[in-house]
Motif scaffolding. Structure first.
Motif, mmCIF file in Angstrom:
data_model
loop_
_atom_site.group_PDB
_atom_site.id
_atom_site.type_symbol
_atom_site.label_atom_id
_atom_site.label_comp_id
_atom_site.label_asym_id
_atom_site.label_seq_id
_atom_site.Cartn_x
_atom_site.Cartn_y
_atom_site.Cartn_z
ATOM 1 N N LEU A 72 0.844 -1.194 0.000
ATOM 2 C CA LEU A 72 0.000 0.000 0.000
ATOM 3 C C LEU A 72 0.878 1.242 0.000
ATOM 4 O O LEU A 72 0.596 2.224 -0.705
ATOM 5 C CB LEU A 72 -0.916 -0.009 1.222
ATOM 6 N N GLN A 73 1.968 1.188 0.758
ATOM 7 C CA GLN A 73 2.903 2.307 0.779
ATOM 8 C C GLN A 73 3.594 2.475 -0.569
ATOM 9 O O GLN A 73 3.874 3.592 -1.003
ATOM 10 C CB GLN A 73 3.942 2.101 1.883
ATOM 11 N N VAL A 74 3.868 1.366 -1.254
ATOM 12 C CA VAL A 74 4.437 1.439 -2.602
ATOM 13 C C VAL A 74 3.495 2.215 -3.521
ATOM 14 O O VAL A 74 3.932 3.047 -4.321
ATOM 15 C CB VAL A 74 4.698 0.030 -3.174
ATOM 16 N N PHE A 75 2.192 1.955 -3.391
ATOM 17 C CA PHE A 75 1.203 2.679 -4.201
ATOM 18 C C PHE A 75 1.164 4.161 -3.828
ATOM 19 O O PHE A 75 1.160 5.029 -4.704
ATOM 20 C CB PHE A 75 -0.183 2.059 -4.011
ATOM 21 N N LEU A 76 1.144 4.452 -2.529
ATOM 22 C CA LEU A 76 1.096 5.852 -2.092
ATOM 23 C C LEU A 76 2.321 6.619 -2.569
ATOM 24 O O LEU A 76 2.254 7.809 -2.860
ATOM 25 C CB LEU A 76 0.994 5.932 -0.569
ATOM 26 N N GLN A 77 3.448 5.925 -2.666
ATOM 27 C CA GLN A 77 4.673 6.572 -3.119
ATOM 28 C C GLN A 77 4.558 7.059 -4.553
ATOM 29 O O GLN A 77 5.240 8.009 -4.954
ATOM 30 C CB GLN A 77 5.834 5.584 -2.986
ATOM 31 N N GLN A 78 3.696 6.420 -5.338
ATOM 32 C CA GLN A 78 3.492 6.873 -6.713
ATOM 33 C C GLN A 78 2.833 8.246 -6.744
ATOM 34 O O GLN A 78 3.017 9.022 -7.683
ATOM 35 C CB GLN A 78 2.623 5.865 -7.488
ATOM 36 N N LEU A 79 2.054 8.560 -5.704
ATOM 37 C CA LEU A 79 1.424 9.875 -5.604
ATOM 38 C C LEU A 79 2.377 10.897 -4.988
ATOM 39 O O LEU A 79 2.487 12.023 -5.466
ATOM 40 C CB LEU A 79 0.150 9.789 -4.753
ATOM 41 N N SER A 80 3.048 10.484 -3.924
ATOM 42 C CA SER A 80 3.865 11.428 -3.156
ATOM 43 C C SER A 80 5.287 11.556 -3.671
ATOM 44 O O SER A 80 6.033 12.416 -3.214
ATOM 45 C CB SER A 80 3.912 10.981 -1.690
#
Length: 244
Positions: A72-80
């Motif tokens: 999930l953090q890997v996905f959020l990193q795509q935004l941030s």
């Protein structure tokens, strides 16, 4: 809920954001070693305090939620673009103003909200909450520093910088207050909070290990001073076990 802990997280976030607004040239080494220290401390606290709690509550099922939180953090990193682990994956500082700011703020705010959830959880280990508060507060300094640095390069006005910083600084304490308040009043919320804590553990593991190998390095090397900063963070995490 210990309000002093939440104030500490709030102050640490604001302090981190003030640095790029007041210091014209921030030493690259300062950021590298700060990241290494805070990442190691957060990693140690997560392993020594949070993992035992969720495995005690969930058994082997905890592993599945931790892995889910990691990705999930890997996905959020795509935004941030990696701001939650203290440095940005944006292409070039000179082109920050061409990049949409909204996804950056959204991804980082979701992460900040996730950080607050474990702060509202009731732990059997009495040293877990104060240790976690210190870990999150330390992590907030480079996180806010990077956020405001990116916003400065996005040509935000002084007023906008302060608005972004204050709102961002409130996200984690508000999440902690909500988690604690809802968990104390609704049994179903209290039951599922531990699953959310497991997700956040996965996110913390992703962030802290990424910091070890990426912060300020071109070839993922570990310099002697960076190793010392990591060791200091881990030693401090070990010291928190004394208060169990």
């Amino acid at each position: 809920m210990n309000w002093n802990y939440l104030i500490l997280v709030l102050v640490a976030t604001i302090a981190g954001g003030i640095i790029p607004m007041t210091v014209r040239h921030i030493s690259a080494n300062f950021t590298i070693y700060l990241l290494a220290f805070t990442g190691a401390f957060l990693f140690g606290v997560t392993i020594m305090h949070l993992l035992p709690e969720v495995y005690h509550e969930l058994g082997h099922a905890a592993g599945a939620y931790i892995v889910l939180g990691f990705f999930l953090q890997v996905f959020l990193q795509q935004l941030s673009h990696g701001m939650e682990h203290g440095h940005s994956h944006l292409p070039n500082e000179n082109h920050h103003h061409h990049i949409a700011v909204t996804p950056l703020l959204l991804g980082l705010s979701i992460h900040a909200f996730m950080e607050g959830i474990p702060l509202g959880f009731q732990y059997e280990d009495q040293s877990a909450l104060p240790s976690l508060m210190l870990g999150v507060a330390a992590h907030k300094i480079p996180e806010a520093l990077t956020l405001i640095t990116v916003m400065i390069h996005a040509h935000k006005s002084k007023q906008q910088l302060w608005q972004i910083l204050i709102i961002f600084a409130l996200v984690t304490p508000v999440a902690a207050i909500l988690a604690g308040w809802l968990g104390n009043r609704f049994e179903v919320v209290s039951h599922y909070l531990v699953y959310l804590v497991a997700l956040v553990i996965g996110a913390f593991l992703h962030i802290s290990t990424t910091i070890f190998y990426e912060s300020g390095t071109k070839h993922h090397e570990l310099s002697r001073k960076k190793v010392m900063a990591i060791a200091l963070g881990l030693v401090l995490a070990f010291i928190t076990l004394i208060f169990e």
